[in-house]
Scaffold this active site. Structure first.
Site, short mmCIF file in Angstrom:
data_model
loop_
_atom_site.label_atom_id
_atom_site.label_comp_id
_atom_site.label_asym_id
_atom_site.label_seq_id
_atom_site.Cartn_x
_atom_site.Cartn_y
_atom_site.Cartn_z
N GLN A 219 9.37 -4.40 2.67
CA GLN A 219 9.08 -5.30 3.78
C GLN A 219 7.58 -5.46 3.99
OE1 GLN A 219 10.78 -7.35 5.71
NE2 GLN A 219 12.78 -6.94 4.81
N SER A 220 6.84 -5.58 2.90
CA SER A 220 5.38 -5.66 2.98
C SER A 220 4.90 -6.99 3.57
CB SER A 220 4.78 -5.50 1.58
OG SER A 220 3.41 -5.81 1.57
#
Length: 336
Positions: free
Chosen positions: A75-76
């Protein structure tokens, strides 16, 4: 500091807003809290990495690159913003995503930032947790080069001396806004992870002789490690930007008491902070960075370590897209 000397692509209208949070300040009984809205950097819903990518993409294009390569957690925020910048510039984007959090939650594994990575057209590889991701990104870049591409490899978070220039510029921008508005800032607080944002801010403040302390609320590493990483990069960017005298070690301050079980692992204080900002100010934080940063700020205020008469600027690093990857955690809080 003359940042126009460095290759740069302009991606958003500056300055980002500097706004007061009167309801939160009143709720906590002081101090006077302001928010620097770097969630308003426009590209791909905004975030702090866009400032870094202005300089990183500028250098990439100056070197003739046609592909941006980078890495991050599933989930960068950084990966999402890099993919969007590549699309905007007509470049390809290849990303490596680390399963840094062990979970089978489909919300985390398919929605939020990951969905947008795919929407922006990035090609994606996955790596197990604990991988040396920067080394893996360099290796991926070499493979692309061997296949005829012209890759430019960006470290996690865009955090090197080039990317950190974006936050040298942000420090300049913030102080210009404060001077124009007649605001005396007692301290700046923000979430600190890959070190580039804090390193750039600290170097920029030192370079202007602003005498405004910067406190990073850690989201991953223990305090000694985080402060060492920030100081090392702050020294590099100061030298690169021509800031004389370097950065004193004492200028780098991190509080890493709010990480919880680890990077990206949700905490109750983070949930409270995200919910408070949403319901008191209509501002969306994120669960990994700004939510934990605000949780730290709120706790330090409640404990009296930040005084009721201070004026504090919280730097919002963006990332609200990531909320969708943590929806079940927040829904459980609503039901409680």
């Amino acid at each position: 500091m003359h940042l126009a000397r460095f290759p740069r692509q302009r991606f958003f209208p500056a300055p980002t807003p500097l706004e007061q949070l009167p309801n939160l300040s009143r709720h906590l009984g002081g101090p006077e809290i302001w928010i620097k809205r770097d969630d308003c950097t426009v590209v791909a819903s905004g975030g702090n990495k866009i400032r870094k990518l202005e300089f990183l993409a500028g250098e990439a294009l100056a070197q003739g690159a046609d592909t941006l390569v980078t890495q991050g957690a599933v989930q960068s925020n950084h990966v999402r913003q890099t993919a969007a910048v590549a699309a905007r510039l007509g470049m390809k984007c290849h990303v490596l995503l680390e399963h840094r959090i062990e979970t089978n939650d489909p919300a985390y594994l398919t929605s939020g930032n990951l969905f947008l990575d795919r929407l922006f057209g990035a090609s994606i590889e996955y790596r197990p947790g604990g991988t040396d991701m920067n080394a893996a990104a360099v290796e991926a870049g070499e493979k692309l080069r061997a296949g005829g591409a012209k890759p430019y490899v960006i470290p996690g978070g865009g955090s090197n001396r080039v990317g950190a220039l974006g936050y040298v510029g942000c420090a300049q921008e913030l102080m210009a806004q404060a001077d124009e508005m007649g605001l005396v800032i007692d301290r700046v607080v923000h979430a600190t992870g890959s070190a580039g944002t804090q390193a750039g801010l600290v170097a920029g403040m030192i370079g202007m002789n602003a005498n405004v302390p910067v406190l990073g609320i850690g989201v991953r590493a223990p305090r000694p490690t985080q402060e060492a990483n920030v100081h090392r990069l702050a020294e590099e960017v100061a030298d690169y930007a021509g800031i004389k005298g370097g950065v004193p070690r004492a200028a780098v301050m991190a509080n890493c008491d709010y990480v919880g079980a680890g990077y990206g692992q949700p905490t109750e204080p983070m949930r409270e902070a995200v919910t408070l900002l949403a319901r008191l100010e209509g501002v969306l934080l994120d669960p990994v960075y700004s939510g934990k940063g605000m949780a730290g700020l709120i706790d330090l205020i409640r404990r009296g370590e930040i005084g009721a008469r201070e004026r504090v600027v919280f730097l919002h690093t963006g990332g609200s897209v990531g909320l969708f990857g943590y929806q079940p955690f927040f829904e459980a809080g609503f039901a409680a």
